[in-house]
Scaffold this active site. Structure first.
Site, PDB file in Angstrom:
ATOM      1  N   ASN A   1       0.852  -1.188   0.000  1.00 27.22           N
ATOM      2  CA  ASN A   1       0.000   0.000   0.000  1.00 27.22           C
ATOM      3  C   ASN A   1       0.890   1.240   0.000  1.00 27.22           C
ATOM      4  O   ASN A   1       2.124   1.148  -0.006  1.00 27.22           O
ATOM      5  CB  ASN A   1      -0.977  -0.008   1.185  1.00 27.22           C
ATOM      6  N   ARG A   2       0.276   2.399   0.007  1.00 24.68           N
ATOM      7  CA  ARG A   2       1.036   3.645  -0.126  1.00 24.68           C
ATOM      8  C   ARG A   2       2.043   3.825   1.008  1.00 24.68           C
ATOM      9  O   ARG A   2       3.205   4.174   0.766  1.00 24.68           O
ATOM     10  CB  ARG A   2       0.061   4.828  -0.165  1.00 24.68           C
ATOM     11  N   LYS A   3       1.619   3.593   2.234  1.00 25.83           N
ATOM     12  CA  LYS A   3       2.507   3.767   3.393  1.00 25.83           C
ATOM     13  C   LYS A   3       3.680   2.788   3.322  1.00 25.83           C
ATOM     14  O   LYS A   3       4.838   3.152   3.551  1.00 25.83           O
ATOM     15  CB  LYS A   3       1.722   3.564   4.688  1.00 25.83           C
ATOM     16  N   GLU A   4       3.376   1.523   2.987  1.00 26.41           N
ATOM     17  CA  GLU A   4       4.434   0.508   2.897  1.00 26.41           C
ATOM     18  C   GLU A   4       5.423   0.828   1.788  1.00 26.41           C
ATOM     19  O   GLU A   4       6.645   0.699   1.956  1.00 26.41           O
ATOM     20  CB  GLU A   4       3.795  -0.868   2.661  1.00 26.41           C
TER      21      GLU A   4
ATOM     22  N   ASP B   1      -5.478  -8.237   1.307  1.00 29.00           N
ATOM     23  CA  ASP B   1      -5.588  -9.686   1.112  1.00 29.00           C
ATOM     24  C   ASP B   1      -6.484  -9.998  -0.081  1.00 29.00           C
ATOM     25  O   ASP B   1      -6.219 -10.926  -0.852  1.00 29.00           O
ATOM     26  CB  ASP B   1      -6.158 -10.353   2.369  1.00 29.00           C
TER      27      ASP B   1
END
Length: 490
Positions: free
Chosen positions: A205-208, A275
């Protein structure tokens, strides 16, 4: 992909097999009401009314694959404890072989308990081990994966940093899959992605992605820089960067970036959406789709699943219905009684009140419309139980209805005040009311409250009956008589 192409894909995507490797855990949900503050501390008191235990972590990937119609194998390490045995039981009940699940006395099975009230998560309690699995367990997983690779079309690595996917094991798994020419997809975690080097696809995701790439993401250009950097540094075939309400970005070696806008209509809970994306892309690739089409399918699935509370799954029918909502909203409103029962459970979990009324609605007129608008104003969702053609003939004679049930259903579903239409074949809607359990039961003002069918059922669980007056002089019978009178004169 068009709706027809997606439908054809689901029809031909049979007997697909996937292998999921990663952190199995339990997701426990405690649902209740928070209506007072504790005298012991300034915190809400939650009165628990319902609890639910689900497979979580890699188990949610498994559930998503099963919902899509895929056969699933699983490899993981869990604790030799009560929660671990619960996971094994849940896998068995879902028809998933647990031969690749290692029980370890050295670990505690991960369990996340979420307390929810008024559709809000109040608290989460985690019980888990985060230590890396031992060498013997790692070797058992490798042996199992090596045995399964000839039988599966895709491998999914679901990493929650709970110790199963160690650096060395992850690298060996990717190498095994590459050697066997089986796509290996990863839902990554952490700031260091080097262990995922050479994977077919990553889905951060964006944060990761920001943490792993070192690129602070605050604009579309930042998304592109982070995506291309990770793709090139990790020698990936592709990377999908999920951006919550902004959709997804797909990066593929040697191809232009593809933007997929969000397709969610209402967002209630994004937990587990990653997921769903991983599972749906894996399912698409296993079924022969190219990466762009598999990503588009995953985007549709994510748009459905974030409209549910808790880590959830999505079925082919739900994906197809989400497409039909854009193409033909009336189709999406007309549901069977069993479909509607499940939909209304979700609606109630979101705190919405359900209004129910019923009738024949043969030759729709202004009296009907005003009645239905008033009924809708009493709650959050209006469900219309529509008499079938056969039941109308029994009630009103062989010459009725003038308009068939399918046409009546579509005409009524076109009204903004109606949220769902369900055709019933019985003389009364008693069985339907008992199944759907609406909060408010509405009938016309020409009835007495004691005469309303279903009154006792609705009031037994705290619901109520409302009577609404019709517009004077407006009825299907009057319309028929006026037509006969005018045309008879001609």
């Amino acid at each position: 992909m068009t709706g027809n192409e997606i439908k054809e894909f689901f029809l031909r995507a049979k007997q697909l097999k996937a292998l999921v490797v990663g952190d199995l855990m339990l997701d426990e949900y405690l649902w209740g009401k928070a209506e007072r503050i504790s005298p012991e501390a300034p915190v809400a008191v939650v009165d628990i009314t319902r609890q639910d235990m689900r497979l979580g972590g890699a188990g949610n990937v498994i559930n998503n694959l099963l919902s899509l119609g895929c056969e699933v194998r699983v490899a993981s390490v869990i604790g030799d404890d009560e929660d671990g045995r619960t996971i094994l039981t849940r896998l068995e009940l879902r028809g998933v072989e647990a031969d690749g699940v290692v029980l370890s006395a050295l670990r505690k099975t991960s369990r996340k308990t979420r307390v929810l009230a008024s559709n809000q998560q109040m608290l989460r309690i985690d019980r888990e081990s985060r230590e890396e699995i031992d060498l013997a367990s790692s070797q058992q997983l490798l042996t199992y994966v090596h045995q399964q690779l000839p039988q599966v079309q895709v491998v999914l690595l679901s990493d929650y940093l709970k110790g199963v996917l160690t650096d060395s094991l992850t690298r060996e798994l990717i190498a095994l899959c590459r050697s066997a020419k089986v796509p290996v997809l990863v839902d990554p975690k952490g700031k260091d992605y080097t262990k995922y080097q050479g994977a077919t696809l990553l889905t951060p995701n964006r944060k990761e992605a920001a943490e792993a790439s070192g690129v602070a993401i605050s604009s579309g250009d930042d998304v592109s820089r982070a995506g291309w950097k990770l793709l090139q540094e990790l020698s990936l075939d592709a990377l999908i960067l999920t951006r919550s309400e902004e959709g997804m970005s797909l990066f593929m070696a040697g191809r232009d970036e593809i933007q997929l806008p969000t397709l969610a209509r209402e967002v209630f809970d994004v937990s587990g959406a990653g997921d769903t994306v991983l599972a749906t892309i894996g399912f698409g690739l296993a079924g022969g789709l190219g990466l762009p089409d598999a990503a588009r399918l995953a985007n549709l699935a994510a748009g459905v699943v974030v409209g549910k509370v808790g880590t959830s799954t999505v079925t082919p029918d739900e994906i197809l219905r989400s497409i039909r909502v854009d193409v033909d909203r009336t189709d999406a409103k007309i549901r069977t009684s069993n479909e509607l029962q499940q939909i209304l459970l979700e609606e109630k979990n979101h705190g919405r009140s359900i209004v129910f009324t019923n009738g024949c609605f043969d030759l729709l007129h202004v009296g009907h419309v005003k009645y239905l608008q008033k009924a809708r104003a009493l709650g959050d969702r209006l469900v219309l139980g529509l008499n079938s053609d056969a039941s109308i003939r029994r009630l009103k004679g062989e010459k009725r209805p003038l308009i068939g049930e399918e046409e009546r259903g579509h005409i009524l579903a076109a009204l903004d005040c109606i949220d769902y239409v369900c055709v019933f074949d019985e003389d009364t809607p008693l069985e339907l009311i008992d199944l759907l359990r609406p909060d408010i039961l509405v009938k016309g003002g020409d009835y007495l409250a004691a005469e309303v069918v279903g009154k006792e059922i609705v009031e037994s669980y705290g619901g109520r009956v409302e009577l609404i007056s019709f517009v004077d002089g407006k009825s299907t019978t009057n319309i028929i008589e006026k037509i006969l009178s005018q045309y008879r004169e001609e």
